[in-house]
Enzyme design. Structure first.
Site, PDB file in Angstrom:
ATOM      1  N   LEU A  71       0.872  -1.168   0.000  1.00  0.00           N
ATOM      2  CA  LEU A  71       0.000   0.000   0.000  1.00  0.00           C
ATOM      3  C   LEU A  71       0.913   1.222   0.000  1.00  0.00           C
ATOM      4  O   LEU A  71       2.003   1.186   0.581  1.00  0.00           O
ATOM      5  CB  LEU A  71      -0.893   0.036   1.252  1.00  0.00           C
ATOM      6  CG  LEU A  71      -1.915  -1.087   1.427  1.00  0.00           C
ATOM      7  CD1 LEU A  71      -2.615  -0.940   2.783  1.00  0.00           C
ATOM      8  CD2 LEU A  71      -2.935  -1.090   0.292  1.00  0.00           C
ATOM      9  N   ASP A  72       0.481   2.309  -0.653  1.00  0.00           N
ATOM     10  CA  ASP A  72       1.247   3.556  -0.597  1.00  0.00           C
ATOM     11  C   ASP A  72       1.443   3.962   0.861  1.00  0.00           C
ATOM     12  O   ASP A  72       0.607   3.660   1.718  1.00  0.00           O
ATOM     13  CB  ASP A  72       0.504   4.682  -1.321  1.00  0.00           C
ATOM     14  CG  ASP A  72       0.360   4.439  -2.813  1.00  0.00           C
ATOM     15  OD1 ASP A  72       1.101   3.596  -3.356  1.00  0.00           O
ATOM     16  OD2 ASP A  72      -0.502   5.089  -3.430  1.00  0.00           O
ATOM     17  N   ALA A  73       2.521   4.686   1.123  1.00  0.00           N
ATOM     18  CA  ALA A  73       2.818   5.101   2.501  1.00  0.00           C
ATOM     19  C   ALA A  73       1.647   5.852   3.136  1.00  0.00           C
ATOM     20  O   ALA A  73       1.364   5.682   4.319  1.00  0.00           O
ATOM     21  CB  ALA A  73       4.084   5.959   2.531  1.00  0.00           C
TER      22      ALA A  73
END
Length: 309
Positions: free
Chosen positions: A139-141
């Site tokens: 998942l994106d940060a």
């Protein structure tokens, strides 16, 4: 060790600037491509060239790519607020907080899921590159929500294959600007790195197949809450597809969101949350599913936008 590449300029890049052609061929930023050209590491038909020179189809390109920098190793330290949704001998499922990357990458100095698990005494699989052992998806940060990590080597192989073969059900909620028409639909548009080479991705002809299904859960005055299922898992896929529809995720400044609306709702990052994750358990074969509650910032902004409607 440097990587030597030799290839003809594809006809499809006829007339492009040399730095832009390099960016598209090798996935480099335009700045990095210009640096390679300036340092003499790029030859066109055996001769040096300027970054602004226009390339011709069939010209021969010789490029010396420097070795990629070594990825940093995870820092083992607990992450406050990273809830464990499930753990057994094969898998561990977390509700990933905002500001936490899945694993270390060059340029990221913040906390990571893998470092947080190791710092809390959890075992993870040793398969995969050293800096991302046990990681089977990301998942994106600044995207929160359900994420599974493999603990056993068997689980790592099983889950990597499941994600590759698209047998994992991934459900996201996104608060996007405005109202989509139609309220339910599918975006089937290829994604690749943005031609500007600035870290963004974009819908690009010839990019990787990318399919997003969306359904409107609730329409507010200024925004809509969507339920989104992914067939593919490209980097920034939901953010890129929503932006392409001109309904970016609230707070997603990288992809054209309205800062005024974001400020009014108290959103400081893209409003995007991985609500649930379902897959076949690596050992039992049972279909299992896990749900992650909204974090406080997203829940608060949803209450505000609902009160405005």
């Amino acid at each position: 060790m440097a990587d030597q590449r030799s290839l003809p300029i594809p006809n499809g890049l006829e007339g492009e600037r040399l730095d832009a052609a390099l960016s598209r061929l090798f996935g480099l930023s335009r700045t990095r491509a210009a640096e390679l050209i300036a340092s003499g590491d790029v030859l066109v038909d055996g001769s040096t060239a300027a970054k602004s020179d226009r390339v011709q189809g069939g010209e021969w390109l010789d490029v010396t790519l420097p070795p990629p920098p070594a990825a940093p190793m995870p820092v083992a330290e607990p992450i406050p607020g990273m809830a464990i949704l499930h753990e057994d001998d094969d898998i561990i499922v977390v509700n990933k907080p905002v500001g936490v990357a899945a694993h270390p990458t060059t340029g990221w100095t913040g906390p990571t899921v893998i470092g947080g698990l190791l710092g809390s005494g959890h075992q993870v699989a040793t398969s995969g590159a050293a800096e991302r052992q046990g990681i089977v998806h990301r998942l994106d940060a600044n995207t929160t929500g359900a994420m599974v990590v493999a603990k056993s080597e068997h689980a790592y192989s099983h889950l990597k294959r499941a994600f590759k073969e698209r047998t994992v059900d991934k459900l996201y909620h996104a608060l996007v600007q405005g109202h989509l028409d139609p309220l339910r639909g599918t975006v089937d548009a290829p994604i690749d790195r943005h031609p500007f080479g600035d870290g963004r991705f974009a819908v690009v002809a010839g990019g990787k197949e990318s399919v997003t299904h969306y359904d409107t859960v609730e329409a507010f005055r200024a925004a809509s809450l969507l339920s989104i299922k992914l067939e593919t898992g490209r980097t920034h896929q939901i953010r890129v597809h929503m932006s392409a529809l001109r309904h970016p995720c609230v707070g997603d400044m990288l992809y054209g969101a309205d800062p005024t609306l974001a400020a009014r709702l108290g959103v400081t990052r893209q409003w995007l949350h991985a609500v649930s994750l379902s897959f076949e358990h690596p050992s039992t074969g049972e279909w299992v599913g896990f749900t992650a509650e909204y974090p406080a910032d997203l829940a608060h902004s949803l209450k505000v936008v609902s009160g405005d409607s």
